[in-house]
Design a protein around this motif. Structure first.
Motif, PDB file in Angstrom:
ATOM      1  N   GLU A  33      33.660  44.687  43.500  1.00 29.15           N
ATOM      2  CA  GLU A  33      32.856  43.616  43.185  1.00 29.15           C
ATOM      3  C   GLU A  33      31.347  44.114  43.442  1.00 29.15           C
ATOM      4  O   GLU A  33      30.215  43.740  42.825  1.00 29.15           O
ATOM      5  CB  GLU A  33      33.308  42.246  43.768  1.00 29.15           C
ATOM      6  N   GLN A  34      31.322  44.703  44.863  1.00 25.99           N
ATOM      7  CA  GLN A  34      29.827  44.933  45.135  1.00 25.99           C
ATOM      8  C   GLN A  34      29.352  46.203  44.423  1.00 25.99           C
ATOM      9  O   GLN A  34      28.166  45.992  43.996  1.00 25.99           O
ATOM     10  CB  GLN A  34      29.833  45.316  46.861  1.00 25.99           C
ATOM     11  N   ALA A  35      30.121  46.840  44.139  1.00 22.17           N
ATOM     12  CA  ALA A  35      29.793  48.057  43.235  1.00 22.17           C
ATOM     13  C   ALA A  35      29.309  47.498  41.890  1.00 22.17           C
ATOM     14  O   ALA A  35      28.275  47.925  41.201  1.00 22.17           O
ATOM     15  CB  ALA A  35      30.605  49.119  43.197  1.00 22.17           C
ATOM     16  N   TRP A  36      30.215  46.725  41.116  1.00 26.54           N
ATOM     17  CA  TRP A  36      29.635  46.239  39.786  1.00 26.54           C
ATOM     18  C   TRP A  36      28.380  45.537  39.819  1.00 26.54           C
ATOM     19  O   TRP A  36      27.565  45.736  38.917  1.00 26.54           O
ATOM     20  CB  TRP A  36      30.788  45.246  39.364  1.00 26.54           C
ATOM     21  N   SER A  37      28.302  44.749  40.939  1.00 23.21           N
ATOM     22  CA  SER A  37      26.953  43.952  40.896  1.00 23.21           C
ATOM     23  C   SER A  37      25.540  45.019  40.930  1.00 23.21           C
ATOM     24  O   SER A  37      24.682  44.768  40.407  1.00 23.21           O
ATOM     25  CB  SER A  37      26.933  43.226  42.412  1.00 23.21           C
ATOM     26  N   ILE A  38      25.804  46.298  41.459  1.00 25.51           N
ATOM     27  CA  ILE A  38      24.638  46.965  41.561  1.00 25.51           C
ATOM     28  C   ILE A  38      24.480  47.834  40.219  1.00 25.51           C
ATOM     29  O   ILE A  38      23.604  47.742  39.621  1.00 25.51           O
ATOM     30  CB  ILE A  38      24.999  48.247  42.463  1.00 25.51           C
ATOM     31  N   LEU A  39      25.822  47.872  39.598  1.00 24.24           N
ATOM     32  CA  LEU A  39      25.784  48.662  38.185  1.00 24.24           C
ATOM     33  C   LEU A  39      24.945  47.697  37.148  1.00 24.24           C
ATOM     34  O   LEU A  39      24.136  48.019  36.461  1.00 24.24           O
ATOM     35  CB  LEU A  39      26.967  49.179  37.806  1.00 24.24           C
ATOM     36  N   GLU A  40      25.633  46.372  37.457  1.00 21.35           N
ATOM     37  CA  GLU A  40      24.930  45.416  36.527  1.00 21.35           C
ATOM     38  C   GLU A  40      23.420  45.143  36.429  1.00 21.35           C
ATOM     39  O   GLU A  40      22.839  45.127  35.476  1.00 21.35           O
ATOM     40  CB  GLU A  40      25.783  44.090  36.759  1.00 21.35           C
ATOM     41  N   LYS A  41      22.855  45.164  37.571  1.00 23.93           N
ATOM     42  CA  LYS A  41      21.666  45.053  37.639  1.00 23.93           C
ATOM     43  C   LYS A  41      20.856  46.136  37.314  1.00 23.93           C
ATOM     44  O   LYS A  41      19.736  46.144  36.803  1.00 23.93           O
ATOM     45  CB  LYS A  41      21.224  44.905  39.163  1.00 23.93           C
ATOM     46  N   TYR A  42      21.379  47.599  37.626  1.00 26.06           N
ATOM     47  CA  TYR A  42      20.716  48.539  37.000  1.00 26.06           C
ATOM     48  C   TYR A  42      20.802  48.654  35.487  1.00 26.06           C
ATOM     49  O   TYR A  42      19.816  49.374  35.067  1.00 26.06           O
ATOM     50  CB  TYR A  42      21.350  49.800  37.924  1.00 26.06           C
ATOM     51  N   TRP A  43      21.733  48.349  35.007  1.00 27.91           N
ATOM     52  CA  TRP A  43      22.032  48.582  33.521  1.00 27.91           C
ATOM     53  C   TRP A  43      21.442  47.330  32.659  1.00 27.91           C
ATOM     54  O   TRP A  43      21.405  47.340  31.409  1.00 27.91           O
ATOM     55  CB  TRP A  43      23.267  48.701  33.103  1.00 27.91           C
ATOM     56  N   LEU A  44      20.784  46.187  33.461  1.00 28.90           N
ATOM     57  CA  LEU A  44      20.436  45.045  32.967  1.00 28.90           C
ATOM     58  C   LEU A  44      19.554  44.871  31.718  1.00 28.90           C
ATOM     59  O   LEU A  44      19.607  44.333  30.724  1.00 28.90           O
ATOM     60  CB  LEU A  44      19.895  43.960  34.077  1.00 28.90           C
ATOM     61  N   ASN A  45      18.504  45.923  31.896  1.00 32.46           N
ATOM     62  CA  ASN A  45      17.535  46.165  30.795  1.00 32.46           C
ATOM     63  C   ASN A  45      17.909  47.168  29.724  1.00 32.46           C
ATOM     64  O   ASN A  45      17.328  47.625  29.008  1.00 32.46           O
ATOM     65  CB  ASN A  45      16.245  46.549  31.458  1.00 32.46           C
TER      66      ASN A  45
END
Length: 296
Positions: free
Chosen positions: A279-291
């Motif tokens: 879950e914590q890993a996905w949160s980082i990926l999601e923010k990184y890929w947000l744009n």
């Protein structure tokens, strides 16, 4: 007007191969067509050609299958799912019960207990790969495709998570002294085998949009530090690098010690993130890929 040249005039056919393989008493290996002569292709002088072929085959197949970007998940081949780890623990405990004073049995029991604890990373890799693959499928299945080393343990878990989500994933196996076969969750059309570690490493990163390292051994460390070095030296574009398992990684590597010794800069610690679960890993990926326009 351009004259059409039949493909058969340029590319060898099955009939050509059959003919090339037939040698008469008057001919020898020197007469065999070069591309059908295995002994010739395996000469030291042909290493550069073999390197090129090993690069081209997986690259062309991925292009044909329209895979545009990937997410790499590394981790130990020796960390199986919980039920398998528990079975191995029973074997170790039985051996210890029969000879409780044997130092080897004592050590193997301790390792088996640790393997049971580390089996949670199998679950974390599976969950994270599942979530990433759902995102991939929402984008058309061409981006954010999971890629692993194709073997057992955490690699299997990641390929399995992708399959759970109904998506495809890639396995990049390597020829090893002990046999490593592709895990059953890698689709045959995306299961590759390499002889050269260098070419395999290039394929891991060519399309990568992120790298996740679960606990593992030499292979995991090798790929992790090579990626960090390439980012640090600006040889590749920055991408999120996430280490799952803060207890494992803090025991294994003292990154602050490297800073204190002047071996790396303080800012180099920003090249990666250490988390405890999917879950914590996905949160980082999601923010990184947000744009990323592919996610819009």
């Amino acid at each position: 007007m351009k004259k059409h040249i039949p493909k058969s005039c340029i590319f060898p056919t099955a009939a050509d191969d059959a003919e090339a393989a037939t040698l008469t008493p008057e001919t020898g290996d020197s007469y065999r067509l070069a591309y059908s002569d295995a002994n010739f292709l395996l000469r030291d002088d042909l290493r550069a050609v073999r390197l090129q072929l090993e690069w081209l085959k997986p690259d062309l197949i991925q292009e044909e299958l329209e895979i545009e970007s990937t997410v790499v998940i590394f981790g130990g081949a020796r960390f199986p799912e919980l039920n398998v780890a528990q079975q191995l623990l029973k074997v170790a405990e039985n051996a210890l019960a029969q000879n409780p004073n044997d130092p080897h049995n004592i050590k193997q029991s301790r390792i088996a207990h640790n393997r049971v604890r580390n089996s949670r990373y199998y679950d974390e890799a599976r969950k994270l790969a599942h979530q990433i693959t759902l995102t991939s499928l929402a984008c058309g299945g061409k981006d954010f495709v999971i890629v692993t080393g194709g073997g057992p343990g955490v690699m299997e878990a990641a390929n399995r998570g992708a399959a759970d989500a109904g998506g495809k994933s890639i396995g990049l196996n390597i020829v090893l002294p002990f046999e490593q076969v592709p895990n059953p969750y890698v689709p045959p059309e995306l299961s590759f085998q390499f002889h050269y570690f260098a070419i395999r490493k290039m394929h891991f990163l060519k399309r990568s949009r992120g790298l996740i390292a679960c606990p593992g051994g030499f292979g995991t460390l090798d790929e992790l530090f090579e990626t960090l070095t390439l980012i640090q030296t600006h040889k590749i574009k920055p991408l999120p690098v996430i280490l799952i398992g803060s207890h494992y990684w803090s025991q294994l590597i003292n990154f602050e010690f490297l800073v204190e010794q002047g071996a790396i800069d303080e800012k180099d610690l920003e090249l990666f993130h250490i988390v405890d679960n999917a879950e914590q890993a996905w949160s980082i990926l999601e923010k990184y890929w947000l744009n990323d326009e592919r996610l819009s």
